[in-house]
Enzyme design. Structure first.
Site, PDB file in Angstrom:
ATOM      1  N   TYR A  38      59.131  -3.545   6.657  1.00  0.00           N
ATOM      2  CA  TYR A  38      59.358  -2.837   5.386  1.00  0.00           C
ATOM      3  C   TYR A  38      60.226  -1.590   5.616  1.00  0.00           C
ATOM      4  O   TYR A  38      61.237  -1.394   4.949  1.00  0.00           O
ATOM      5  CB  TYR A  38      58.001  -2.458   4.811  1.00  0.00           C
ATOM      6  N   ASP A  39      59.800  -0.760   6.588  1.00  0.00           N
ATOM      7  CA  ASP A  39      60.498   0.513   6.795  1.00  0.00           C
ATOM      8  C   ASP A  39      61.969   0.288   7.168  1.00  0.00           C
ATOM      9  O   ASP A  39      62.874   0.918   6.613  1.00  0.00           O
ATOM     10  CB  ASP A  39      59.840   1.312   7.930  1.00  0.00           C
TER      11      ASP A  39
ATOM     12  N   LYS B 241      64.107  -1.186   4.330  1.00  0.00           N
ATOM     13  CA  LYS B 241      64.510  -0.184   3.338  1.00  0.00           C
ATOM     14  C   LYS B 241      65.570   0.759   3.917  1.00  0.00           C
ATOM     15  O   LYS B 241      66.474   1.203   3.203  1.00  0.00           O
ATOM     16  CB  LYS B 241      63.288   0.613   2.871  1.00  0.00           C
TER      17      LYS B 241
ATOM     18  N   ARG C 161      46.586  -2.280  -1.627  1.00  0.00           N
ATOM     19  CA  ARG C 161      46.873  -0.847  -1.456  1.00  0.00           C
ATOM     20  C   ARG C 161      45.638  -0.032  -1.838  1.00  0.00           C
ATOM     21  O   ARG C 161      44.683  -0.543  -2.432  1.00  0.00           O
ATOM     22  CB  ARG C 161      48.095  -0.450  -2.303  1.00  0.00           C
TER      23      ARG C 161
ATOM     24  N   ARG D 273      48.057  11.221   1.425  1.00  0.00           N
ATOM     25  CA  ARG D 273      49.155  10.685   0.613  1.00  0.00           C
ATOM     26  C   ARG D 273      49.276  11.598  -0.605  1.00  0.00           C
ATOM     27  O   ARG D 273      48.304  12.268  -0.987  1.00  0.00           O
ATOM     28  CB  ARG D 273      48.862   9.249   0.126  1.00  0.00           C
TER      29      ARG D 273
ATOM     30  N   ASP E 180      49.694   3.833  10.838  1.00  0.00           N
ATOM     31  CA  ASP E 180      49.416   4.357   9.494  1.00  0.00           C
ATOM     32  C   ASP E 180      49.859   5.828   9.459  1.00  0.00           C
ATOM     33  O   ASP E 180      49.360   6.639  10.242  1.00  0.00           O
ATOM     34  CB  ASP E 180      47.904   4.252   9.253  1.00  0.00           C
TER      35      ASP E 180
ATOM     36  N   ARG F 141      51.721  12.646   4.225  1.00  0.00           N
ATOM     37  CA  ARG F 141      52.900  12.331   3.409  1.00  0.00           C
ATOM     38  C   ARG F 141      52.894  13.203   2.161  1.00  0.00           C
ATOM     39  O   ARG F 141      51.943  13.183   1.389  1.00  0.00           O
ATOM     40  CB  ARG F 141      52.889  10.855   3.024  1.00  0.00           C
TER      41      ARG F 141
HETATM   42  P1  NAD Z   1      55.188  -5.128  -6.549  1.00  0.00           P
HETATM   43  O1  NAD Z   1      54.823  -6.024  -5.409  1.00  0.00           O
HETATM   44  O2  NAD Z   1      54.239  -5.000  -7.673  1.00  0.00           O
HETATM   45  O3  NAD Z   1      56.591  -5.524  -7.157  1.00  0.00           O
HETATM   46  C1  NAD Z   1      57.641  -6.078  -6.406  1.00  0.00           C
HETATM   47  C2  NAD Z   1      58.223  -7.243  -7.197  1.00  0.00           C
HETATM   48  O4  NAD Z   1      59.348  -7.789  -6.484  1.00  0.00           O
HETATM   49  C3  NAD Z   1      57.218  -8.385  -7.376  1.00  0.00           C
HETATM   50  O5  NAD Z   1      57.176  -8.766  -8.740  1.00  0.00           O
HETATM   51  C4  NAD Z   1      57.779  -9.497  -6.497  1.00  0.00           C
HETATM   52  O6  NAD Z   1      57.410 -10.779  -6.939  1.00  0.00           O
HETATM   53  C5  NAD Z   1      59.266  -9.213  -6.565  1.00  0.00           C
HETATM   54  N1  NAD Z   1      60.048  -9.775  -5.446  1.00  0.00           N
HETATM   55  C6  NAD Z   1      59.802  -9.622  -4.126  1.00  0.00           C
HETATM   56  N2  NAD Z   1      60.725 -10.286  -3.402  1.00  0.00           N
HETATM   57  C7  NAD Z   1      61.593 -10.840  -4.302  1.00  0.00           C
HETATM   58  C8  NAD Z   1      62.757 -11.636  -4.175  1.00  0.00           C
HETATM   59  N3  NAD Z   1      63.238 -12.017  -2.974  1.00  0.00           N
HETATM   60  N4  NAD Z   1      63.401 -12.022  -5.295  1.00  0.00           N
HETATM   61  C9  NAD Z   1      62.938 -11.647  -6.522  1.00  0.00           C
HETATM   62  N5  NAD Z   1      61.822 -10.906  -6.694  1.00  0.00           N
HETATM   63  C10 NAD Z   1      61.170 -10.510  -5.593  1.00  0.00           C
HETATM   64  O7  NAD Z   1      55.486  -3.695  -5.893  1.00  0.00           O
HETATM   65  P2  NAD Z   1      55.857  -2.303  -6.597  1.00  0.00           P
HETATM   66  O8  NAD Z   1      54.868  -1.302  -6.153  1.00  0.00           O
HETATM   67  O9  NAD Z   1      56.119  -2.501  -8.040  1.00  0.00           O
HETATM   68  O10 NAD Z   1      57.229  -1.952  -5.862  1.00  0.00           O
HETATM   69  C11 NAD Z   1      58.474  -2.079  -6.521  1.00  0.00           C
HETATM   70  C12 NAD Z   1      59.566  -1.449  -5.671  1.00  0.00           C
HETATM   71  O11 NAD Z   1      59.281  -0.058  -5.478  1.00  0.00           O
HETATM   72  C13 NAD Z   1      59.685  -2.060  -4.285  1.00  0.00           C
HETATM   73  O12 NAD Z   1      61.042  -2.121  -3.930  1.00  0.00           O
HETATM   74  C14 NAD Z   1      58.952  -1.070  -3.406  1.00  0.00           C
HETATM   75  O13 NAD Z   1      59.443  -1.078  -2.089  1.00  0.00           O
HETATM   76  C15 NAD Z   1      59.247   0.245  -4.106  1.00  0.00           C
HETATM   77  N6  NAD Z   1      58.221   1.270  -3.820  1.00  0.00           N
HETATM   78  C16 NAD Z   1      57.022   1.236  -4.456  1.00  0.00           C
HETATM   79  C17 NAD Z   1      56.075   2.222  -4.160  1.00  0.00           C
HETATM   80  C18 NAD Z   1      54.760   2.300  -4.873  1.00  0.00           C
HETATM   81  O14 NAD Z   1      53.960   3.208  -4.594  1.00  0.00           O
HETATM   82  N7  NAD Z   1      54.453   1.423  -5.801  1.00  0.00           N
HETATM   83  C19 NAD Z   1      56.353   3.190  -3.188  1.00  0.00           C
HETATM   84  C20 NAD Z   1      57.563   3.145  -2.538  1.00  0.00           C
HETATM   85  C21 NAD Z   1      58.517   2.187  -2.875  1.00  0.00           C
HETATM   86  N1  UDP Z   2      43.573   2.927   2.872  1.00  0.00           N
HETATM   87  C1  UDP Z   2      42.191   3.086   2.983  1.00  0.00           C
HETATM   88  N2  UDP Z   2      41.407   2.108   2.465  1.00  0.00           N
HETATM   89  C2  UDP Z   2      41.895   1.007   1.842  1.00  0.00           C
HETATM   90  C3  UDP Z   2      43.297   0.869   1.702  1.00  0.00           C
HETATM   91  C4  UDP Z   2      44.104   1.841   2.251  1.00  0.00           C
HETATM   92  O1  UDP Z   2      41.715   4.070   3.539  1.00  0.00           O
HETATM   93  O2  UDP Z   2      41.099   0.166   1.382  1.00  0.00           O
HETATM   94  C5  UDP Z   2      44.441   3.999   3.403  1.00  0.00           C
HETATM   95  C6  UDP Z   2      45.545   3.510   4.335  1.00  0.00           C
HETATM   96  O3  UDP Z   2      45.058   3.454   5.665  1.00  0.00           O
HETATM   97  C7  UDP Z   2      46.586   4.596   4.151  1.00  0.00           C
HETATM   98  C8  UDP Z   2      46.396   5.053   2.696  1.00  0.00           C
HETATM   99  O4  UDP Z   2      45.111   4.586   2.309  1.00  0.00           O
HETATM  100  O5  UDP Z   2      46.302   5.681   4.999  1.00  0.00           O
HETATM  101  C9  UDP Z   2      47.434   4.503   1.727  1.00  0.00           C
HETATM  102  O6  UDP Z   2      47.488   3.111   1.924  1.00  0.00           O
HETATM  103  P1  UDP Z   2      48.361   2.147   1.004  1.00  0.00           P
HETATM  104  O7  UDP Z   2      48.171   0.776   1.565  1.00  0.00           O
HETATM  105  O8  UDP Z   2      48.039   2.357  -0.424  1.00  0.00           O
HETATM  106  O9  UDP Z   2      49.871   2.631   1.182  1.00  0.00           O
HETATM  107  P2  UDP Z   2      50.744   3.251   2.367  1.00  0.00           P
HETATM  108  O10 UDP Z   2      51.069   4.605   1.891  1.00  0.00           O
HETATM  109  O11 UDP Z   2      49.955   3.281   3.648  1.00  0.00           O
HETATM  110  O12 UDP Z   2      51.910   2.332   2.456  1.00  0.00           O
END
Ligand code: NAD
Ligand code: UDP
Length: 321
Positions: free
Chosen positions: A154-155, A158, A195, A220, A280, A284
């Site tokens: 993931y990291d 991105k 999450r 977080r 982990d 943040r």
């Molecule tokens: P989510 O899993 O709910 O949504 C992601 C969507 O992308 C899903 O509907 C999935 O089916 C779709 N998808 C994945 N791969 C695909 C592909 N190859 N083609 C078409 N669709 C595809 O997650 P989210 O939390 O809504 O995240 C949305 C975006 O925001 C992501 O890019 C994620 O990295 C970024 N983001 C989210 C958070 C957060 O806290 N929610 C934090 C940091 C970054």
């Molecule tokens: N976490 C936790 N219990 C859970 C799920 C997550 O303590 O059931 C912790 C996880 O170890 C991390 C933080 O909560 O430190 C946030 O996790 P999340 O998976 O939501 O997102 P991240 O920021 O780690 O990508």
């Protein structure tokens, strides 16, 4: 080159439209009067997130894997790339899909933007900072990422997506924007997404033990979904290709968060401790000065309000409503 202002009749393509953030984004773009084409392969998204748009003639949905490339008929003014699984549970189960959508998927969306002369927005993440050694994290920090660890799919995907975006900006003169999203919560998170917010609410509401990983001292900073979408749109509307952190200053330990969720749900669940996953991040919190100074963006929703709204969502979702 100054950015052209987006008009009321803009047509946008949103990848990840059936996901948590993507579906809220579609709602907000439609509320502006825009036409929206949503793309999603439903790997982690669900059609229910878009069910309320069934009768909306300015919205169309196509089930499609954007990593395979994309062709869209007609004009497109904005391309918003939000597709990517985002839960650490997904990092363990589908790392190759995550790498593909962050790299090939990003390039496909950039190509679409280039073909159409559209503005491009990338949903990046605080994960580009890895387990940060600088706190809070300003956009100028390059991060501390393990390139072969369990989160690297993931990291690094991105980070590669950001590199692709800047390469298109520099060499193809594309209008690009990058939003680095910090932990966001709210309605339409999948109950079983893994999450912390879905886990804690599901466990608290079902009377199961609330699982805190490690000793729960890792932090977080939590942002409510409406604020996040406002921030992402401010980045899109703004003139600046530089990345913007969007998130809040509300930094909380995962143990405190478990206690808060217990209180807001009125749950009697016990809190239990489970092993901390490898790599982990320990802390943040975004430095959001850039978004405040250049875009005038600041979050508006207090944690009490956001958690109360989220409680209501999970209560109904778990009741099958
Ligand atoms: P989510 O899993 O709910 O949504 C992601 C969507 O992308 C899903 O509907 C999935 O089916 C779709 N998808 C994945 N791969 C695909 C592909 N190859 N083609 C078409 N669709 C595809 O997650 P989210 O939390 O809504 O995240 C949305 C975006 O925001 C992501 O890019 C994620 O990295 C970024 N983001 C989210 C958070 C957060 O806290 N929610 C934090 C940091 C970054
Ligand atoms: N976490 C936790 N219990 C859970 C799920 C997550 O303590 O059931 C912790 C996880 O170890 C991390 C933080 O909560 O430190 C946030 O996790 P999340 O998976 O939501 O997102 P991240 O920021 O780690 O990508």
């Amino acid at each position: 080159m100054p950015a052209e202002k987006l008009s009321d009749s803009t047509r946008a393509v949103v990848s990840g439209a059936a996901g948590f953030l993507g579906s809220h984004l579609c709602d907000r773009l439609l509320a502006r009067g825009w036409e929206v084409v949503g793309l999603d392969n439903l790997v982690t998204g669900v059609p229910e997130n878009l069910a309320h748009l069934g009768g909306e003639r300015r919205f169309s949905f196509r089930r499609h894997d954007v990593s395979e490339g994309i062709a869209i008929e007609g004009p497109v003014d904005c391309v918003l790339h939000f597709a990517s699984p985002a839960s650490p549970v997904d990092f363990a189960q589908i790392p190759l899909d995550i790498l593909r959508v962050g790299t090939f998927g990003t390039q496909a969306m950039l190509r679409l933007a280039e073909d159409k002369g559209a503005r491009f927005l990338l949903a990046s993440t605080s994960e580009v900072y890895g387990d940060p050694l600088v706190h809070p994290q300003p956009e100028s920090y390059w991060g501390n990422v393990n390139p072969i660890g369990p989160r690297s799919c993931y990291d690094e995907a991105k980070r590669c997506a950001e590199a692709f975006t800047f390469a298109y900006h520099r060499t193809r003169h594309l209008e690009t924007r990058i939003v680095r999203i910090f932990n966001t919560y709210g309605s339409r998170m999948r109950v079983d997404d893994g999450r912390v917010i879905p886990n804690y609410f599901r466990q608290a509401l079902q009377g199961e033990p609330i699982t805190v990983y490690g000793d729960g001292s890792q932090t977080r900073s939590l942002c409510y979904v409406d604020d996040l979408i406002s921030g992402a749109l401010a980045v899109l509307d703004g003139p600046d290709p530089d990345p913007f952190n969007i998130g809040t200053q509300y930094e909380v330990t995962m143990l405190e968060l478990a206690q808060r969720v217990k209180r807001v749900t009125g749950s009697s669940s016990e809190i239990v401790f489970q092993p901390l996953p490898q790599d982990d991040p320990k802390q943040r919190r975004p430095d959001t000065q850039r978004a405040k100074e250049r875009l005038g963006w600041e979050p508006q929703v207090a944690i009490e309000e956001g958690l109360a709204l989220t409680h209501e969502y999970f209560r109904l979702a778990l009741a099958g409503c």
